[in-house]
Design a protein around this motif. Structure first.
Motif, short mmCIF file in Angstrom:
data_model
loop_
_atom_site.label_atom_id
_atom_site.label_comp_id
_atom_site.label_asym_id
_atom_site.label_seq_id
_atom_site.Cartn_x
_atom_site.Cartn_y
_atom_site.Cartn_z
N GLN A 51 0.83 -1.20 0.00
CA GLN A 51 0.00 0.00 0.00
C GLN A 51 0.87 1.25 0.00
O GLN A 51 1.70 1.42 0.91
CB GLN A 51 -0.92 0.02 1.23
N LEU A 52 0.70 2.12 -0.98
CA LEU A 52 1.47 3.36 -1.05
C LEU A 52 0.77 4.44 -0.23
O LEU A 52 -0.11 5.13 -0.72
CB LEU A 52 1.65 3.81 -2.50
N ARG A 102 -12.20 0.37 4.25
CA ARG A 102 -13.61 -0.01 4.14
C ARG A 102 -14.12 0.23 2.72
O ARG A 102 -14.98 -0.50 2.22
CB ARG A 102 -14.46 0.77 5.13
N PHE A 103 -13.60 1.29 2.09
CA PHE A 103 -13.98 1.59 0.71
C PHE A 103 -13.09 0.85 -0.30
O PHE A 103 -13.19 1.09 -1.50
CB PHE A 103 -13.94 3.10 0.46
N ARG A 104 -12.20 -0.01 0.21
CA ARG A 104 -11.33 -0.85 -0.62
C ARG A 104 -10.55 -0.03 -1.67
O ARG A 104 -10.46 -0.39 -2.83
CB ARG A 104 -12.15 -1.94 -1.34
N LEU A 105 -10.03 1.09 -1.19
CA LEU A 105 -9.22 1.93 -2.08
C LEU A 105 -7.91 1.22 -2.40
O LEU A 105 -7.27 0.66 -1.51
CB LEU A 105 -8.93 3.28 -1.43
N PHE A 108 -3.46 3.90 -6.66
CA PHE A 108 -3.49 5.34 -6.89
C PHE A 108 -4.50 6.03 -5.98
O PHE A 108 -4.21 7.07 -5.38
CB PHE A 108 -3.82 5.62 -8.35
N TYR A 109 -5.69 5.45 -5.84
CA TYR A 109 -6.74 6.09 -5.05
C TYR A 109 -6.39 6.11 -3.56
O TYR A 109 -6.67 7.08 -2.86
CB TYR A 109 -8.07 5.36 -5.29
N PHE A 110 -5.78 5.04 -3.09
CA PHE A 110 -5.33 5.00 -1.69
C PHE A 110 -4.28 6.08 -1.45
O PHE A 110 -4.32 6.78 -0.43
CB PHE A 110 -4.78 3.62 -1.36
N ALA A 116 -4.53 13.41 0.86
CA ALA A 116 -5.51 14.43 1.25
C ALA A 116 -5.59 14.56 2.77
O ALA A 116 -5.62 15.67 3.32
CB ALA A 116 -6.88 14.06 0.67
N PHE A 117 -5.61 13.43 3.47
CA PHE A 117 -5.61 13.47 4.93
C PHE A 117 -4.33 14.12 5.46
O PHE A 117 -4.35 14.87 6.43
CB PHE A 117 -5.76 12.07 5.51
N SER A 118 -3.21 13.80 4.83
CA SER A 118 -1.93 14.37 5.24
C SER A 118 -1.93 15.88 5.06
O SER A 118 -1.44 16.63 5.93
CB SER A 118 -0.80 13.73 4.44
N GLU A 119 -2.48 16.34 3.94
CA GLU A 119 -2.55 17.79 3.69
C GLU A 119 -3.49 18.48 4.67
O GLU A 119 -3.24 19.60 5.11
CB GLU A 119 -3.00 18.05 2.25
N MET A 120 -4.59 17.80 5.03
CA MET A 120 -5.49 18.36 6.04
C MET A 120 -4.75 18.58 7.36
O MET A 120 -4.89 19.63 8.00
CB MET A 120 -6.68 17.41 6.25
N ALA A 121 -3.96 17.60 7.74
CA ALA A 121 -3.19 17.71 8.97
C ALA A 121 -2.16 18.84 8.87
O ALA A 121 -2.00 19.63 9.81
CB ALA A 121 -2.49 16.39 9.28
#
Length: 319
Positions: A51-52, A102-105, A108-110, A116-121
């Protein structure tokens, strides 16, 4: 052969400060070991689970900020604050990982969602001026401490003391990751890396094992962040930046993904390189990029994998 190689390397690293009196060299090694903790823990989710994740730098930075803020506001001891930061990062990682898995990303999508979460932080740290001091960062007045027999709690000061602390932390990280990878959980991660659907058919709980690897890697990154910040003596939002994420990936690709400790080679090289090549930041980025392109094209298994393959061929030819 391997039974003797690793103890000799370990003994050499323990005795190294006795022969190296240069603070510059020891400082480079301390930063290398702390970055090595990041790379080794990242390889659990990247190299062994497939997982990347782009959240690793955020876990690193959040751990550093959480350590300082818990000392300041909750009056915790340094190591109490480190534990608090690890639990805090672990809780955030459970939330982020649950949403992603849960969304089985996949692939690329993962990577995009974790980025995005990292940028939010990062943006939260950057703009929450009353708590994090924003882009100005924080100069840490407190010292990391250590309990020593006969001396009690003492501050960690000097290159030699930090050398041994960072070496011990790196060794602990490698040991934890090695145990994880070479356990039944590691075998499940190997199956998941090859094929999620196949893992499901074998009765493997793909969601649970991916989440466990993600959380474990993030908690170890938090520990690295806590040590790194207090060795550096400051905090700033760049800890959570995408550049940090790309640097972690570069260490793993350069060192190799096939062995638990292999990313440490990449961490040492990329940490020492700026001190060996005195170029501007722009030229240094070009040099880094060229090294990575060369590694991916010529040595896709990294330095460790290439060396093992060469020696394997020679042993086979000799036999």
């Amino acid at each position: 052969m391997n039974r003797f190689v690793f103890p000799i390397i370990a003994l050499g690293l323990v005795l190294l400060p006795l022969g190296v009196q240069s603070d510059v060299v020891l400082t480079i090694l301390v930063f290398s070991y702390l970055q090595g903790m990041l790379a080794v823990s990242f390889n659990v989710i990247f190299g062994f689970a497939g997982q990347l994740s782009m959240f690793h730098a955020a876990a690193f930075g959040i751990g550093a900020y959480a350590t300082h803020l818990s000392i300041k506001h909750f009056s915790l001891s340094y190591w109490g604050a480190v534990v608090f930061a690890a639990l805090f990062v672990g809780a955030i990682s459970v939330v982020v990982g649950t949403i992603c898995f849960r969304f089985r990303l996949k692939e690329f999508y993962f990577a995009v969602v974790t980025l995005a979460f990292s940028e939010m932080a990062r943006l939260t740290v950057l703009n929450w001026n009353s708590v994090t001091n924003g882009s100005l960062g924080i100069n840490l007045q407190e010292k990391a401490t250590l309990w020593l027999p006969g001396s009690g709690i003492v501050p960690i000061e000097g290159s030699v003391a930090w050398y041994y602390v960072s070496l011990a932390a790196l060794a602990a990280t490698i040991l934890v990751c090695w145990r994880l990878v070479h356990s039944w959980m590691g075998r499940c991660l190997a199956a998941i890396r090859l094929n999620d659907e196949l893992g499901d058919t074998l009765g493997i709980n793909v969601f649970r094992y991916k989440l466990a690897a993600f959380v474990a890697a993030s908690v170890l990154a938090s520990l690295a962040g806590s040590l790194y910040a207090y060795y550096l003596g400051s905090l700033e939002p760049g800890f959570l930046s995408i550049d940090q994420s790309l640097g972690i990936i570069a260490m793993v690709l350069l060192g190799g993904r096939s062995a638990v400790a292999a990313p440490v080679l990449g961490a040492v090289m990329l940490t020492a390189l700026p001190h060996v090549i005195h170029f501007s930041a722009e030229v240094r980025s070009i040099v880094y990029g060229a090294i990575l392109i060369f590694t991916i094209l010529v040595m896709p298994q990294g330095l460790y994998g290439t060396v093992v393959r060469i020696f394997g061929r020679r042993s086979h030819a000799a036999a």
